[in-house]
Design an enzyme around this catalytic site. Structure first.
Site, mmCIF file in Angstrom:
data_model
loop_
_atom_site.group_PDB
_atom_site.id
_atom_site.type_symbol
_atom_site.label_atom_id
_atom_site.label_comp_id
_atom_site.label_asym_id
_atom_site.label_seq_id
_atom_site.Cartn_x
_atom_site.Cartn_y
_atom_site.Cartn_z
ATOM 1 N N ASP A 1 6.937 4.447 3.160
ATOM 2 C CA ASP A 1 5.538 4.859 3.068
ATOM 3 C C ASP A 1 4.668 3.609 3.158
ATOM 4 O O ASP A 1 4.664 2.778 2.246
ATOM 5 C CB ASP A 1 5.311 5.595 1.738
ATOM 6 C CG ASP A 1 3.923 6.200 1.623
ATOM 7 O OD1 ASP A 1 3.023 5.773 2.371
ATOM 8 O OD2 ASP A 1 3.742 7.093 0.762
ATOM 9 N N HIS A 2 3.922 3.500 4.251
ATOM 10 C CA HIS A 2 3.154 2.278 4.491
ATOM 11 C C HIS A 2 1.941 2.154 3.556
ATOM 12 O O HIS A 2 1.312 1.098 3.505
ATOM 13 C CB HIS A 2 2.680 2.234 5.948
ATOM 14 C CG HIS A 2 2.666 0.844 6.517
ATOM 15 N ND1 HIS A 2 2.376 -0.267 5.762
ATOM 16 C CD2 HIS A 2 2.905 0.379 7.770
ATOM 17 C CE1 HIS A 2 2.426 -1.342 6.520
ATOM 18 N NE2 HIS A 2 2.753 -0.983 7.754
ATOM 19 N N ARG A 3 1.625 3.199 2.808
ATOM 20 C CA ARG A 3 0.563 3.075 1.790
ATOM 21 C C ARG A 3 1.034 2.195 0.640
ATOM 22 O O ARG A 3 0.211 1.564 -0.036
ATOM 23 C CB ARG A 3 0.181 4.456 1.252
ATOM 24 C CG ARG A 3 -0.439 5.395 2.267
ATOM 25 C CD ARG A 3 -0.634 6.782 1.679
ATOM 26 N NE ARG A 3 0.635 7.379 1.248
ATOM 27 C CZ ARG A 3 0.733 8.595 0.713
ATOM 28 N NH1 ARG A 3 -0.358 9.327 0.527
ATOM 29 N NH2 ARG A 3 1.908 9.072 0.359
ATOM 30 N N PRO B 1 2.183 7.990 5.684
ATOM 31 C CA PRO B 1 2.304 7.263 6.961
ATOM 32 C C PRO B 1 3.651 6.546 7.039
ATOM 33 O O PRO B 1 3.887 5.569 6.345
ATOM 34 C CB PRO B 1 1.137 6.267 6.907
ATOM 35 C CG PRO B 1 0.828 6.105 5.458
ATOM 36 C CD PRO B 1 1.177 7.388 4.790
ATOM 37 N N VAL C 1 6.778 4.368 8.468
ATOM 38 C CA VAL C 1 7.156 3.225 9.301
ATOM 39 C C VAL C 1 8.673 3.107 9.203
ATOM 40 O O VAL C 1 9.245 3.290 8.120
ATOM 41 C CB VAL C 1 6.492 1.921 8.819
ATOM 42 C CG1 VAL C 1 7.043 0.728 9.585
ATOM 43 C CG2 VAL C 1 4.984 1.989 8.990
#
Length: 487
Positions: A456-458, A282, A284
């Protein structure tokens, strides 16, 4: 032991299974030395030169330039003792265009002994000199019967007569059909002969439910090709609709002015990696506009120092240094997602995206965080020059942990870059432009750039991403003062 040795395309590492032959650096008849570069091969990651495994004389080249060859396939034959006179198992320097194509009947007469780990052999050009039977390039028929340990209670087998010596041939370019028994008469009443088809074609036919014995091959010697199988599997075309229109069909308009470019090599690998990354991690992206006037002045002072006069100094050098210093303050940015855990790297393999004639590649500087500013400058210069020359090795493009893409060199302000697979952050560095800027309460012309950080928003939340980007910006706004503050 035979003097004629076949050199197979070696394992190029990183899971690569094939390569395209770009340029042969030797020709038939050349005398070569051990480890002398003999061929340039392009993989999905880089163009590499492959050295000779033996010294000797080139007897045959099996694949022309432009052909794609699987790892483990013979590509060249070398006589390791050319001074000993004519070899019994020798290859001539004749061109494949001078050789007749063998018939299906002659192929059917050849028994190929299965060899463990051997790749699919190529087809020789025709009857061998001296009336010997044509064979497939590779190990060929056994010259003596295989010796096996007799099982208990079994009668010893009679010795088989020795087969004719193997005759190798030069530069095969036609793939060898694989024969298998077929029914005596098929459902259409066609007579049965050996079905000539390569293993991949047989697998395709099995997957599509196509009976190979019912097909007429369009390939060499009547072999069945993938296209033959696909045509047989395709449903009958429906009657086309008749449309009365004074305007030409949109599908055919301009077709003669279209260019079709095969997607392969670096472009294919990039497309696969970017698609996988874009729909897995994901993304951002955050942006920061920075006044870099002081940084540009610091670069000018650096260029003026005597020990730096022969060094390539660019704004990208300061961006790289800023990223490396910011990683020390925020180690989680230099990490990767591994399913049940996050792997934080204590080393930074800094990737620098480079646009080359072969496409976009991202070589990386190994353990860049341990380098001095001068060592980092030299490493970046070498990386760029190697990439432009098309000599970047697969190892140099593997193992990256954090990447910078300099879109500013194209006059672009910034972008929203896609993460390289396995990395959690990538920084886009935009063009440095003179713009009106509020400085010390007054509007003045200043040198300004915009940074774009995708992450990586994780792994990286908004706070961490913002702090990291802010630190990079602070360094670029005033490198000397920031170094003092962080030391």
């Amino acid at each position: 032991m035979s003097r004629i040795k076949e050199f197979n395309l070696p394992d190029l590492g990183e899971g690569l299974t094939e390569g395209e032959i770009l340029t042969w650096l030797v020709k038939v008849g050349d005398t070569i030395e051990l480890n002398q570069p003999i061929v340039e091969v392009e993989t999905a990651k880089a163009a590499v030169e492959i050295p000779a495994k033996w010294a000797g004389q080139v007897q045959a080249i099996f694949h022309p330039e432009g052909s794609t060859v699987e790892v483990g396939t013979p590509i060249i034959a070398i006589d390791t003792d050319p001074g000993a006179g004519p070899a019994e198992q020798s290859t001539t320097g004749a061109s494949t265009s001078d050789l007749p194509t063998p018939s299906a009947a002659s192929l059917a007469a050849v028994e190929v002994a299965p060899t463990e780990g051997a790749v699919e052999p190529g087809l020789i050009g025709g009857p061998a000199p001296g009336g010997r039977t044509a064979v497939l390039v590779g190990y060929g028929p056994r010259t003596t019967a295989a010796k096996r340990r007799p099982r208990k209670g079994a009668a010893p087998a009679a010795s088989a007569p020795a087969a004719a010596p193997v005759q190798h041939s030069p530069a095969p370019v036609v793939p060898a059909p694989v024969r298998s028994p077929s029914p005596a008469v098929n459902g259409n009443g066609r007579s049965s002969g050996p079905v000539l088809a390569k293993p991949p074609v047989r697998k395709l036919a099995k997957d599509l439910g196509v009976d190979l014995s019912a097909l007429t091959g369009s390939g060499p010697s009547g072999s069945i090709t993938r296209e033959d199988v696909q045509r047989a599997a395709a449903p009958a075309a429906a009657e086309p609709l008749t449309v009365t229109s004074p305007v030409s069909s949109a599908a055919s308009f301009g077709a003669d002015r279209e260019q079709r470019i095969p997607v392969k090599g670096v472009r294919r690998l990039t497309a696969e990696n970017m698609s996988r990354s874009a729909f897995t991690a994901p993304h951002v992206t955050e942006f920061l506009t920075v006044d870099v006037t002081r940084a540009m002045k610091a670069l000018d002072r650096l260029r003026g120092r005597r020990e730096w006069r022969d060094v390539r100094v660019s704004p990208l050098l300061l961006v790289a240094k800023a990223v490396l210093l910011a990683v020390r303050r925020h180690p989680m940015v230099n990490s990767s997602w591994a399913g049940d855990e996050i792997v934080v790297k204590e080393y930074v393999n800094l990737g620098i995206a480079a646009a080359t004639e072969r496409g976009l590649i991202v070589p990386n500087i190994k353990d860049a965080g341990r380098l001095t500013l001068r060592e980092l400058a030299d490493a970046m210069t070498d990386l760029v020059q190697t990439a432009k020359a098309g000599r970047t090795s697969p190892a140099d493009m593997s193992g990256g942990t954090l990447t910078i893409t300099n879109v500013g060199v194209f006059g672009v302000d910034t972008g929203t870059p896609i993460l390289p697979p396995g990395e959690s952050a990538i920084l886009a560095f935009g063009a440095v432009r003179e713009q009106p800027w509020v400085h010390k309460g007054k509007v003045k012309p200043r040198l300004v750039t915009t940074l774009g950080l995708s992450f990586d928003h994780r792994i990286i939340d908004g706070e961490l991403g913002s702090k990291f980007l802010r630190d990079v910006g602070d360094f670029l706004a005033d490198p000397e003062a920031t170094l003092l503050a962080w030391s």
